[in-house]
Scaffold this active site. Structure first.
Site, PDB file in Angstrom:
ATOM      1  N   ALA A  49      15.422  13.921  -5.026  1.00  0.00           N
ATOM      2  CA  ALA A  49      15.408  12.624  -4.360  1.00  0.00           C
ATOM      3  C   ALA A  49      14.269  11.770  -4.498  1.00  0.00           C
ATOM      4  O   ALA A  49      14.323  10.942  -5.336  1.00  0.00           O
ATOM      5  CB  ALA A  49      15.531  12.994  -2.778  1.00  0.00           C
ATOM      6  N   ARG A  57      11.522  -0.106 -13.115  1.00  0.00           N
ATOM      7  CA  ARG A  57      12.082  -1.454 -12.831  1.00  0.00           C
ATOM      8  C   ARG A  57      10.733  -2.196 -12.565  1.00  0.00           C
ATOM      9  O   ARG A  57      10.900  -3.511 -12.972  1.00  0.00           O
ATOM     10  CB  ARG A  57      13.081  -1.309 -11.833  1.00  0.00           C
ATOM     11  CG  ARG A  57      14.418  -0.824 -12.098  1.00  0.00           C
ATOM     12  CD  ARG A  57      15.317  -1.060 -10.718  1.00  0.00           C
ATOM     13  NE  ARG A  57      15.041  -0.199  -9.647  1.00  0.00           N
ATOM     14  CZ  ARG A  57      15.488   0.852  -9.381  1.00  0.00           C
ATOM     15  NH1 ARG A  57      16.300   1.454 -10.332  1.00  0.00           N
ATOM     16  NH2 ARG A  57      15.215   1.634  -8.305  1.00  0.00           N
ATOM     17  N   GLU A  97      10.836  19.007 -13.971  1.00  0.00           N
ATOM     18  CA  GLU A  97      11.810  19.713 -13.077  1.00  0.00           C
ATOM     19  C   GLU A  97      11.947  20.916 -13.513  1.00  0.00           C
ATOM     20  O   GLU A  97      12.413  21.459 -14.693  1.00  0.00           O
ATOM     21  CB  GLU A  97      12.820  18.823 -12.991  1.00  0.00           C
ATOM     22  CG  GLU A  97      14.145  19.476 -12.127  1.00  0.00           C
ATOM     23  CD  GLU A  97      13.604  19.944 -10.787  1.00  0.00           C
ATOM     24  OE1 GLU A  97      14.056  21.025 -10.244  1.00  0.00           O
ATOM     25  OE2 GLU A  97      13.144  19.037 -10.147  1.00  0.00           O
ATOM     26  N   SER A 129      18.569  14.588 -10.145  1.00  0.00           N
ATOM     27  CA  SER A 129      19.073  13.732  -9.332  1.00  0.00           C
ATOM     28  C   SER A 129      20.315  14.150  -8.885  1.00  0.00           C
ATOM     29  O   SER A 129      21.568  13.552  -9.139  1.00  0.00           O
ATOM     30  CB  SER A 129      19.207  12.427 -10.349  1.00  0.00           C
ATOM     31  OG  SER A 129      19.767  11.289  -9.554  1.00  0.00           O
ATOM     32  N   ALA A 131      23.155  15.730  -5.735  1.00  0.00           N
ATOM     33  CA  ALA A 131      23.413  15.221  -4.378  1.00  0.00           C
ATOM     34  C   ALA A 131      23.438  16.721  -3.569  1.00  0.00           C
ATOM     35  O   ALA A 131      24.380  17.252  -3.211  1.00  0.00           O
ATOM     36  CB  ALA A 131      24.994  14.743  -4.211  1.00  0.00           C
ATOM     37  N   CYS A 150      22.840  17.414  -0.575  1.00  0.00           N
ATOM     38  CA  CYS A 150      23.436  17.023   0.694  1.00  0.00           C
ATOM     39  C   CYS A 150      25.069  17.586   0.566  1.00  0.00           C
ATOM     40  O   CYS A 150      25.652  17.682   1.579  1.00  0.00           O
ATOM     41  CB  CYS A 150      23.265  15.618   1.314  1.00  0.00           C
ATOM     42  SG  CYS A 150      21.555  15.580   1.775  1.00  0.00           S
ATOM     43  N   ASN A 171      13.956   9.651  -0.553  1.00  0.00           N
ATOM     44  CA  ASN A 171      14.256   8.674  -1.339  1.00  0.00           C
ATOM     45  C   ASN A 171      13.343   7.131  -0.844  1.00  0.00           C
ATOM     46  O   ASN A 171      12.918   6.500  -1.926  1.00  0.00           O
ATOM     47  CB  ASN A 171      15.596   8.064  -1.298  1.00  0.00           C
ATOM     48  CG  ASN A 171      16.758   9.486  -1.958  1.00  0.00           C
ATOM     49  OD1 ASN A 171      16.613   9.123  -3.083  1.00  0.00           O
ATOM     50  ND2 ASN A 171      17.161  10.081  -1.294  1.00  0.00           N
ATOM     51  N   TYR A 182      33.127  -6.151  18.481  1.00  0.00           N
ATOM     52  CA  TYR A 182      33.858  -5.642  19.501  1.00  0.00           C
ATOM     53  C   TYR A 182      35.707  -6.148  19.074  1.00  0.00           C
ATOM     54  O   TYR A 182      35.869  -7.317  18.777  1.00  0.00           O
ATOM     55  CB  TYR A 182      33.825  -6.357  20.894  1.00  0.00           C
ATOM     56  CG  TYR A 182      34.999  -5.949  21.880  1.00  0.00           C
ATOM     57  CD1 TYR A 182      35.451  -4.650  21.776  1.00  0.00           C
ATOM     58  CD2 TYR A 182      35.641  -6.924  22.315  1.00  0.00           C
ATOM     59  CE1 TYR A 182      36.541  -4.558  22.907  1.00  0.00           C
ATOM     60  CE2 TYR A 182      36.827  -6.748  23.226  1.00  0.00           C
ATOM     61  CZ  TYR A 182      37.125  -5.405  23.448  1.00  0.00           C
ATOM     62  OH  TYR A 182      38.185  -5.349  24.176  1.00  0.00           O
TER      63      TYR A 182
END
Length: 542
Positions: free
Chosen positions: A10, A21, A32, A38, A40, A42, A297, A418
């Site tokens: 993460a 970027r 790593e 990268s 998932a 969770c 993150n 609502y």
């Protein structure tokens, strides 16, 4: 500039992609230790349970895809053995070949995460954990051939694992040494979660510990032996900060790396993010550990901004979290009552059990919401919610209100979307605002479920204002029953002295308390009503 990032999940991967970027010319290396980056994490329990059917769905990126899109040098199965802050180098071992080499850096980001706690006990080596894809592969292979499992720990991962083992048709026991499941919640909010687990066949053992793991069983602290062809350790995690500690970086009391508001460690040019660092608590400003994916993150992106020279600061953490447990959802943000009480901090409590949407629209069900408020400033200190649909959005609104410094009584003013299938004209969040304003102005006084005995000892008379049918189904011992609609005419039946009024969820009790107060009686309302008391004491009654 050459940036080395240690850890490719993460926080680390968010840092790497954001940095690219911002700085196209930088050399960015991600080291790593595991087989994947990268992924998932969770979603791992839900792959075990078959909810997520395809393993590849968990793999968000690969070293090849990251190189193609972001020109990142991602090295999986590479472990950083040592860090030299002065020389600005790391020593790396390539796990497949055993080759070791030294990599220099201009800037270093540590995102080593956390490691599962496994207490020493006979047979603990047989227990499996769930932190990465290799773990899920081992666990998925194991569940194919077992009929019984024990999950040690009833935190977020523990209850998720229990649910997914049941989905696989495995007889599952959860062992938790605390008196409740989901210890970040207060006991009355956790009670319905334990009930939901039991309703779906999970054996929940509270106030118990596993003391021994054998080939096909575990032994509990009361000497009972429980079938356990599979054992999963889920009692919590601790920061994996050994690399930083060995390099002389400052480590906090909770074993997390100490960083400042710009995620800088005590060593120049070295930063740290994610589960391995101490965060700044939003309520007190003190250091705390928050091992949650959204915080990791967010810090990954921020540290890239810092390295690129942007004027950013890491915001304080509120620990907003949510978990699904079969057909129930439990969520929280900020501090719990027990945490506030332990810290000696003053607070005000509100319980509410509103319907998730308009009662006249089909499918309406109650949710339970708890709000904790600073009595001096009226600021929100924390919130919890348990129920079905609608729990997530209410906690998100309350977390946003906390972040914006909105006083609790001003929740009245929130203009929330609502329609009858989504909410009520007075949304549950708005209702919390009305309750908070009543308490702030003194229009109503309340007593908490755990203060009932003290109120009785001080001479309070219990008045149950529910219907006779509700009263007959169960009430607080010693209470007299005067339904709310009869209270005006029968108030004289209540003996002199202070009155503790209660109903099912607190709403009728509020009306009754206002009525009695205007009749000159000393009346208080049981906050959250009989339902809150029942939820808080359900496990004690077992």
């Amino acid at each position: 500039m050459k940036v080395v990032i240690v850890g490719g999940v993460a926080g680390g991967m968010s840092a790497a992609t954001r940095l690219r970027r911002l700085m196209e010319s930088a050399e960015i290396i991600v080291v790593e230790r595991g087989d994947h980056v990268s992924f998932a994490n969770c979603g791992l329990p839900y792959y075990v349970g078959g909810v997520i059917p395809k393993r590849e769905s968990l793999l968000l990126q690969t070293p090849e895809s990251l190189a193609a899109r972001f020109r990142l040098d991602v090295r999986v199965r590479h472990e950083v053995l040592a860090l030299d802050p002065e020389g600005r180098t790391v020593t790396v071992r390539e796990l497949d070949s055993g080759r070791e080499y030294v990599e220099s850096f201009d800037e270093l980001v540590l995102s080593t995460g956390a490691v599962v706690i496994a207490p020493p006990m006979p047979g603990v080596e047989r227990a499996l954990v769930l932190r990465d894809v290799a773990d899920v592969d081992r666990l998925t292979a194991a569940v194919a051939d077992v009929r019984s499992a024990v999950v040690v720990g009833a935190g977020f991962i523990g209850v998720e694992m229990a649910e997914n083992l049941v989905r696989r048709g495995i007889s599952t026991t959860v062992v938790e040494r605390a008196l409740q499941v989901l210890s970040p919640l207060d006991v009355e909010m956790a009670g319905p979660v334990a009930a939901e687990m039991r309703q779906h066949g999970v054996q929940v053992e509270l106030d118990a510990e596993v003391t021994r793991i054998d080939a096909h069983t575990v032994t509990l602290s009361d000497q009972r032996v429980v079938p356990a062809e599979l054992v999963i350790m889920a009692i919590g995690v601790r920061p994996e900060s050994a690399l930083a500690r060995d390099a002389g970086l400052e480590i906090g009391s909770g074993s997390g790396i100490v960083v400042d508001g710009r995620l800088r460690t005590s060593a120049p040019h070295i930063y740290a993010v994610g589960d391995v660092v101490e965060k700044r608590d939003a309520v007190t400003g003190h250091a705390t550990l928050v091992p949650l994916a959204n915080a990791a993150n967010r810090q990954g992106r921020l540290v890239a901004d810092v390295i690129a020279g942007l004027p950013v600061t890491d915001p304080p953490a509120r620990g907003t979290a949510i978990v699904g447990v079969f057909d129930l959802t439990a969520a929280m943000t900020g501090w719990s009552e027990k945490r506030l009480r332990a810290a000696g901090r003053p607070f005000r409590v509100l319980h509410s059990h509103p319907l998730a949407h308009a009662g006249y629209y089909p499918g309406a069900h109650a949710i339970s919401v708890k709000l904790l408020v600073d009595p001096d400033t009226d600021l929100i200190l924390g919130a919890q919610a348990v129920g079905g649909d609608g729990v997530d959005k209410r906690i998100d609104v309350l977390a946003t209100a906390m972040a914006g410094g909105l006083p609790a009584s001003r929740l009245i003013d929130l203009e929330l979307a609502y329609a009858p299938q989504f909410g009520s004209a007075k949304d549950p969040v708005n209702m919390l605002g009305y309750m908070a304003d009543n308490l702030r102005t003194g229009a109503i006084r309340t007593v908490q479920w755990h203060e009932i005995d003290e109120a009785i000892a001080m001479g309070s008379h219990l008045v149950d204002v529910r219907s006779p049918e509700e009263f007959a189904a169960g009430s607080i011992p010693g209470a007299c029953n005067i339904p709310l609609d009869e209270l005006r005419d029968r108030a004289s039946e209540i003996v002199d002295g202070p009155i503790l009024v209660f109903c099912q969820v607190g709403q009728r009790g509020n009306t009754a308390t206002r009525l009695l107060t205007q009749l000159g009686r000393d009346a208080v309302n049981l906050d959250g009503g009989y339902r809150t008391l029942r939820d808080a004491t359900a496990d004690q009654a077992r």
